[in-house]
Design an enzyme around this catalytic site. Structure first.
Site, short mmCIF file in Angstrom:
data_model
loop_
_atom_site.label_atom_id
_atom_site.label_comp_id
_atom_site.label_asym_id
_atom_site.label_seq_id
_atom_site.Cartn_x
_atom_site.Cartn_y
_atom_site.Cartn_z
CG ASP A 111 -7.18 2.80 3.83
OD1 ASP A 111 -8.34 3.25 3.74
OD2 ASP A 111 -6.36 2.84 2.89
CG ASP A 125 -11.49 2.48 0.48
OD1 ASP A 125 -11.63 3.62 0.00
OD2 ASP A 125 -10.50 2.13 1.15
#
Length: 152
Positions: A111, A125
């Site tokens: 991330d 995402d």
């Protein structure tokens, strides 16, 4: 065919951005892009969205396979098909595959998008959430048309 192009593009862009972050940043490093609103922050997420259910790799792999199977079933069953459905299904599947690739490779998900008011996330995402909204919009829009026809 269009669905598979969307999936491939999402997967490739997601994996390329994650590879760039991993090559150019150290884990835990945060680079201000538009301070104080947006940073690139490299973390390895052991869980799902917001770090929920950490270290449940097999659960996430299983859920991802089910989601991708559902996307494929939806793709071949829904007739007539609308472009918004292809976009939605493609974004969800491409994003799911992007995070699945990380889970299988690292056991974690890379991330790096950090808006400081939201947990750090990635392009996969974003694709999943955008695709889910498109699917919901298409289904709600379609049900509105169906209910209007029934009232006539």
């Amino acid at each position: 065919m269009f669905l598979f192009i969307i999936i491939a593009v999402v997967l490739l862009v997601d994996q390329a951005t994650k590879a760039a972050v991993q090559m150019l940043m150290c884990q835990g490093e945060s680079i201000p892009v538009v301070p104080p609103a947006f940073y690139l922050t490299y973390i390895m997420n052991p869980g799902a969205a917001f770090g929920l259910l950490p270290h449940k790799k097999m659960l996430f792999v299983t859920v991802t396979v089910i989601i991708i199977a559902g996307v494929l079933v939806g793709y071949f069953k829904i007739r007539p098909r609308k472009p918004v459905l292809d976009y939605g299904l493609g974004l969800v599947a491409g994003g799911a595959l992007g995070n699945l690739a990380d889970r299988l490779r690292y056991g974690l998900v890379v991330d790096f998008l950090d808006f400081r008011i939201w947990p750090v996330f990635n392009l996969a995402d974003t694709a999943i959430v955008t695709g889910a909204f498109l699917l919901a919009w298409a289904l709600l829009n379609d049900s509105d048309k169906s209910s209007k026809k029934e009232r006539k």
